[in-house]
Scaffold this motif. Structure first.
Motif, mmCIF file in Angstrom:
data_model
loop_
_atom_site.group_PDB
_atom_site.id
_atom_site.type_symbol
_atom_site.label_atom_id
_atom_site.label_comp_id
_atom_site.label_asym_id
_atom_site.label_seq_id
_atom_site.Cartn_x
_atom_site.Cartn_y
_atom_site.Cartn_z
ATOM 1 N N ARG A 152 -43.543 97.175 -1.747
ATOM 2 C CA ARG A 152 -42.469 96.218 -1.437
ATOM 3 C C ARG A 152 -41.680 95.853 -2.693
ATOM 4 O O ARG A 152 -40.459 95.921 -2.719
ATOM 5 C CB ARG A 152 -43.087 94.960 -0.809
ATOM 6 N N GLN B 17 -47.040 92.379 7.055
ATOM 7 C CA GLN B 17 -46.384 91.097 6.809
ATOM 8 C C GLN B 17 -47.385 90.024 6.393
ATOM 9 O O GLN B 17 -47.106 89.234 5.481
ATOM 10 C CB GLN B 17 -45.606 90.659 8.055
ATOM 11 N N ARG B 18 -48.554 90.000 7.027
ATOM 12 C CA ARG B 18 -49.600 89.033 6.643
ATOM 13 C C ARG B 18 -50.091 89.296 5.225
ATOM 14 O O ARG B 18 -50.235 88.374 4.426
ATOM 15 C CB ARG B 18 -50.786 89.132 7.610
ATOM 16 N N PHE C 179 -40.666 96.138 5.407
ATOM 17 C CA PHE C 179 -41.959 96.014 6.086
ATOM 18 C C PHE C 179 -42.230 97.190 7.023
ATOM 19 O O PHE C 179 -43.341 97.700 7.087
ATOM 20 C CB PHE C 179 -42.051 94.693 6.843
ATOM 21 N N TRP D 292 -48.523 90.841 2.829
ATOM 22 C CA TRP D 292 -47.455 90.526 1.884
ATOM 23 C C TRP D 292 -47.399 89.014 1.621
ATOM 24 O O TRP D 292 -47.302 88.577 0.480
ATOM 25 C CB TRP D 292 -46.113 91.020 2.402
ATOM 26 N N ALA D 293 -47.461 88.231 2.687
ATOM 27 C CA ALA D 293 -47.405 86.774 2.540
ATOM 28 C C ALA D 293 -48.584 86.277 1.711
ATOM 29 O O ALA D 293 -48.421 85.443 0.807
ATOM 30 C CB ALA D 293 -47.387 86.101 3.908
#
Length: 188
Positions: free
Chosen positions: A147, A169-170, A154, A172-173
């Protein structure tokens, strides 16, 4: 990353002479996009432009015999992004060393101050934190690399890693929050 370079990679591994030039022609513009994203956080320096970063990464991607060893397109572009990250980290370290004047204010010939880019310390901080995260959770660290350094979205990361979009996404967060805490802690 729409170009399928798997066949070129196979030809290159078998030692075909013209495969390297064909591979470079196929991936050059994609590598320039990755390099532009990698350099986006840095102030422009005369000594390192997008093209320079692509060429230096290309040299690092080839082994001593001039053959690359990659499984597929995604592996190749991930390795290219990682090579660019390492180049930027190496350059940031060199600029930061006192013997190279990393913390000194530079004076030009016309007595104009030229300061080193602030991004050098940021790159080092991110790299150190990313290496710690890699030791804890290599999947999340890999997603950060794709990323942040390769500039993939994503959906692209999900396709590359074969993880679900929600997992990417989870991760990455989580990784973003973890890296922020770690970088803040290291700066204290």
């Amino acid at each position: 990353m729409k170009v399928d370079i798997s066949l070129l990679l196979e030809r290159l591994q078998t030692g075909e002479v013209d495969a390297e030039m064909e591979l470079m022609n196929c991936v050059y513009f994609e590598l320039k996009k990755i390099a532009a994203k990698a350099l986006a956080g840095e102030q422009r320096e005369v000594s390192l432009m997008t093209t320079d970063l692509v060429h230096e990464a290309w040299v690092r991607l080839l082994d001593q015999e001039g053959r690359v060893r990659f499984k597929n397109n995604l592996h190749f572009f991930g390795a290219a992004a990682e090579a660019m990250r390492r180049i930027l980290v190496d350059r940031a370290r060199r600029r930061s060393r006192e013997k190279h004047g990393g913390k000194l204010v530079r004076i030009g010939l016309d007595d104009v101050e030229i300061e080193e880019p602030a991004a050098a310390s940021e790159i080092l901080d991110i790299n150190d934190a990313l290496e710690k995260l890699d030791g804890i959770d290599s999947r999340k660290a890999g997603i950060v690399r794709l990323r942040y350094f390769a500039g993939l979205g994503f959906e692209e990361i999900a396709a590359v890693t074969q993880y679900s979009l929600a997992t990417v996404q989870r991760d990455w967060a989580y990784a973003r929050a973890w890296l922020k805490v770690e970088i803040d802690r290291s700066r204290k």
